[in-house]
Write an enzyme that holds these catalytic residues in place. Structure first.
Site, PDB file in Angstrom:
ATOM      1  N   ASP A  38     -31.702  10.930 -74.621  1.00 26.19           N
ATOM      2  CA  ASP A  38     -30.544  10.129 -74.199  1.00 26.19           C
ATOM      3  C   ASP A  38     -29.256  10.589 -74.887  1.00 26.19           C
ATOM      4  OD1 ASP A  38     -29.342   8.135 -72.722  1.00 26.19           O
ATOM      5  OD2 ASP A  38     -29.786   6.544 -74.164  1.00 26.19           O
ATOM      6  N   GLY A  41     -24.354  11.856 -71.489  1.00 31.58           N
ATOM      7  CA  GLY A  41     -23.068  11.380 -70.970  1.00 31.58           C
ATOM      8  C   GLY A  41     -22.071  11.165 -72.103  1.00 31.58           C
ATOM      9  N   ARG A  42     -22.540  10.519 -73.175  1.00 28.73           N
ATOM     10  CA  ARG A  42     -21.657  10.254 -74.320  1.00 28.73           C
ATOM     11  C   ARG A  42     -21.203  11.551 -74.976  1.00 28.73           C
ATOM     12  NH1 ARG A  42     -25.603   5.725 -76.613  1.00 28.73           N
ATOM     13  NH2 ARG A  42     -26.783   6.489 -74.822  1.00 28.73           N
ATOM     14  N   TRP A  43     -22.101  12.525 -75.026  1.00 30.63           N
ATOM     15  CA  TRP A  43     -21.762  13.828 -75.610  1.00 30.63           C
ATOM     16  C   TRP A  43     -20.600  14.460 -74.826  1.00 30.63           C
ATOM     17  CZ3 TRP A  43     -21.561  18.937 -74.067  1.00 30.63           C
ATOM     18  CH2 TRP A  43     -21.616  19.910 -75.066  1.00 30.63           C
ATOM     19  N   HIS A  55     -25.425  17.017 -69.407  1.00 25.73           N
ATOM     20  CA  HIS A  55     -26.800  17.296 -68.950  1.00 25.73           C
ATOM     21  C   HIS A  55     -27.107  18.790 -69.109  1.00 25.73           C
ATOM     22  CE1 HIS A  55     -26.994  13.231 -67.599  1.00 25.73           C
ATOM     23  NE2 HIS A  55     -26.199  13.385 -66.556  1.00 25.73           N
ATOM     24  N   THR A  84     -37.057   5.626 -63.019  1.00 26.26           N
ATOM     25  CA  THR A  84     -37.020   4.975 -61.700  1.00 26.26           C
ATOM     26  C   THR A  84     -35.754   4.113 -61.574  1.00 26.26           C
ATOM     27  OG1 THR A  84     -38.488   3.277 -62.667  1.00 26.26           O
ATOM     28  CG2 THR A  84     -39.516   4.908 -61.232  1.00 26.26           C
ATOM     29  N   ARG A  89     -27.425   5.362 -60.531  1.00 27.52           N
ATOM     30  CA  ARG A  89     -26.242   6.175 -60.892  1.00 27.52           C
ATOM     31  C   ARG A  89     -25.545   6.719 -59.647  1.00 27.52           C
ATOM     32  NH1 ARG A  89     -27.366   9.016 -66.658  1.00 27.52           N
ATOM     33  NH2 ARG A  89     -28.415   7.223 -67.566  1.00 27.52           N
ATOM     34  N   LEU A 149     -49.347  24.187 -74.931  1.00 22.77           N
ATOM     35  CA  LEU A 149     -48.714  22.867 -74.846  1.00 22.77           C
ATOM     36  C   LEU A 149     -48.759  22.276 -73.429  1.00 22.77           C
ATOM     37  CD1 LEU A 149     -46.690  20.817 -76.360  1.00 22.77           C
ATOM     38  CD2 LEU A 149     -44.886  22.126 -75.248  1.00 22.77           C
ATOM     39  N   LEU A 213     -37.108   0.983 -75.079  1.00 23.57           N
ATOM     40  CA  LEU A 213     -38.011   1.943 -74.438  1.00 23.57           C
ATOM     41  C   LEU A 213     -37.540   2.350 -73.048  1.00 23.57           C
ATOM     42  CD1 LEU A 213     -41.549   0.579 -75.414  1.00 23.57           C
ATOM     43  CD2 LEU A 213     -40.447   2.653 -76.241  1.00 23.57           C
ATOM     44  N   GLU A 225     -45.534   5.625 -83.227  1.00 22.54           N
ATOM     45  CA  GLU A 225     -44.510   5.480 -84.262  1.00 22.54           C
ATOM     46  C   GLU A 225     -43.172   5.802 -83.602  1.00 22.54           C
ATOM     47  OE1 GLU A 225     -44.867   4.341 -87.280  1.00 22.54           O
ATOM     48  OE2 GLU A 225     -47.021   4.093 -86.980  1.00 22.54           O
TER      49      GLU A 225
HETATM   50  C1  IPE Z   1     -33.493   6.543 -70.343  1.00 20.88           C
HETATM   51  O1  IPE Z   1     -32.128   6.620 -70.558  1.00 20.88           O
HETATM   52  C2  IPE Z   1     -33.891   7.481 -69.253  1.00 20.88           C
HETATM   53  C3  IPE Z   1     -33.835   8.892 -69.585  1.00 20.88           C
HETATM   54  C4  IPE Z   1     -33.512   9.400 -70.749  1.00 20.88           C
HETATM   55  C5  IPE Z   1     -34.213   9.791 -68.528  1.00 20.88           C
HETATM   56  P1  IPE Z   1     -31.093   5.649 -69.833  1.00 20.88           P
HETATM   57  O2  IPE Z   1     -29.744   6.099 -70.243  1.00 20.88           O
HETATM   58  O3  IPE Z   1     -31.369   5.592 -68.384  1.00 20.88           O
HETATM   59  O4  IPE Z   1     -31.464   4.248 -70.479  1.00 20.88           O
HETATM   60  P2  IPE Z   1     -30.638   2.883 -70.567  1.00 20.88           P
HETATM   61  O5  IPE Z   1     -30.053   2.618 -69.218  1.00 20.88           O
HETATM   62  O6  IPE Z   1     -29.576   3.095 -71.600  1.00 20.88           O
HETATM   63  O7  IPE Z   1     -31.637   1.869 -71.006  1.00 20.88           O
HETATM   64  C1  IPE Z   2     -29.749  10.959 -70.657  1.00 25.48           C
HETATM   65  O1  IPE Z   2     -28.401  10.924 -70.881  1.00 25.48           O
HETATM   66  C2  IPE Z   2     -30.116  11.703 -69.397  1.00 25.48           C
HETATM   67  C3  IPE Z   2     -30.559  10.823 -68.302  1.00 25.48           C
HETATM   68  C4  IPE Z   2     -30.718   9.539 -68.368  1.00 25.48           C
HETATM   69  C5  IPE Z   2     -30.856  11.469 -67.048  1.00 25.48           C
HETATM   70  P1  IPE Z   2     -27.465   9.833 -70.231  1.00 25.48           P
HETATM   71  O2  IPE Z   2     -26.898  10.391 -68.973  1.00 25.48           O
HETATM   72  O3  IPE Z   2     -28.164   8.531 -70.095  1.00 25.48           O
HETATM   73  O4  IPE Z   2     -26.334   9.741 -71.342  1.00 25.48           O
HETATM   74  P2  IPE Z   2     -25.580   8.433 -71.826  1.00 25.48           P
HETATM   75  O5  IPE Z   2     -26.614   7.435 -72.232  1.00 25.48           O
HETATM   76  O6  IPE Z   2     -24.756   7.960 -70.664  1.00 25.48           O
HETATM   77  O7  IPE Z   2     -24.750   8.901 -72.974  1.00 25.48           O
HETATM   78 MG    MG Z   3     -28.359   6.932 -71.327  1.00 26.94          MG
END
Ligand code: IPE
Ligand code: IPE
Ligand code: MG
Length: 260
Positions: A38, A41-43, A55, A84, A89, A149, A213, A225
């Site tokens: 995760d 987007g913030r990066w 991404h 799912t 988005r 792996l 999660l 863990e």
């Molecule tokens: C979880 O991240 C899904 C993936 C990393 C693929 P999200 O960005 O979708 O999770 P929420 O919406 O913050 O819970």
């Molecule tokens: C995780 O990064 C990738 C996916 C969920 C596909 P995000 O796109 O959720 O990034 P943030 O959470 O917006 O920073």
């Molecule tokens: Mg995210």
């Protein structure tokens, strides 16, 4: 020193990173590592860039982490690539992610195969765009006999849906007289999940700091863990995973029992 990662002296490795590697106990490695990748987007946002570039940068992290898991001889790595719920988005971002999966596999499959990696997409793949499905099917087929792996790529994956599908399959078997309802147990459900036959994740990592999660491996993670870092996925590298492993190895897993 014997149990430590000997032979891991790599050129170009920073001293602190080498320290971390030296501190990993080879005998106590997790069999299965699961990662919620995760923060892409913030990066991008922090750099004034388009989310898609976050991404894209995340693909480099994935490459490094998969290579490191191969070096460590980890049995299973599961990464959360698309949930799912991620269909909520904007269309443009979804399209971009679907194309990125194709690009990643086209670029990496050869090297993955050289390293013995078995690419195993998990999730409701039928709902993905045809081109993405084709690439996934081809990657899985080409790497099927590899012995290294197991690389579970969770795409259009949701834990609740996975369990619901398992329940439906079991109910159908009962309905058809192939199974007795009172014989359905934890092992039956486990055997109907996408991860059937694999060990549960020992270590579950989430990058970018959120403590949830998000519907990832909710059955399998019952005793995982959990290790959360504020590091955003595109910045996550093997030195961060090394830190997670050192922390994991210090923990006592009681599984409901008492301290040893
Ligand atoms: C979880 O991240 C899904 C993936 C990393 C693929 P999200 O960005 O979708 O999770 P929420 O919406 O913050 O819970
Ligand atoms: C995780 O990064 C990738 C996916 C969920 C596909 P995000 O796109 O959720 O990034 P943030 O959470 O917006 O920073
Ligand atoms: Mg995210």
């Amino acid at each position: 020193m014997n149990n430590r990662i000997a032979g891991f002296k790599q050129t170009g490795v920073e001293p602190e990173e080498q320290d971390l590697l030296d501190n990993i106990d080879k005998q106590k490695l997790p069999r299965h590592i699961a990662i919620i990748m995760d923060g892409n987007g913030r990066w991008a946002l922090q750099r004034g860039l388009h989310r898609s570039l976050g991404h894209r940068a995340g693909m480099e992290s994935l490459k490094d982490i998969v290579n490191f898991c191969c070096d460590l001889k980890i049995e299973v790595l599961t990464v959360y690539g698309f949930s799912t719920e991620n269909w909520k988005r904007p269309r443009e971002e979804i399209d971009n992610l679907m194309n990125m999966i194709i690009e990643y596999l086209n670029k990496e499959l050869e090297e993955l195969c050289q390293k013995g990696v078995r690419v195993n997409p998990i999730g409701v793949l039928q709902e993905l765009p045809q081109k993405t499905r084709d690439t996934l099917a081809n990657s899985a087929a080409q790497s099927r006999d590899n012995q290294g792996l197991i690389f579970n790529l969770a795409l259009n994956y949701g834990g609740r849906l996975e369990i619901t599908d398992a329940v439906r399959a079991i109910a159908t078997a009962v309905e058809n007289g192939c199974m007795q309802a009172n014989r359905v147990d934890i092992a039956t459900v486990t055997a109907h999940l996408y991860t059937a036959g694999q060990p549960d994740p020992d270590l579950l990592i989430r990058t970018a700091g959120d403590s949830r999660l998000s519907n990832f491996l909710i059955w399998q993670a019952a005793y995982s863990e959990i290790w959360i870092t504020g590091v955003l996925w595109p910045d996550f590298r093997r030195r961060h995973l090394s830190g997670a492993l050192v922390d994991y190895q210090r923990r006592e897993r009681r599984f409901g029992g008492l301290q040893k």
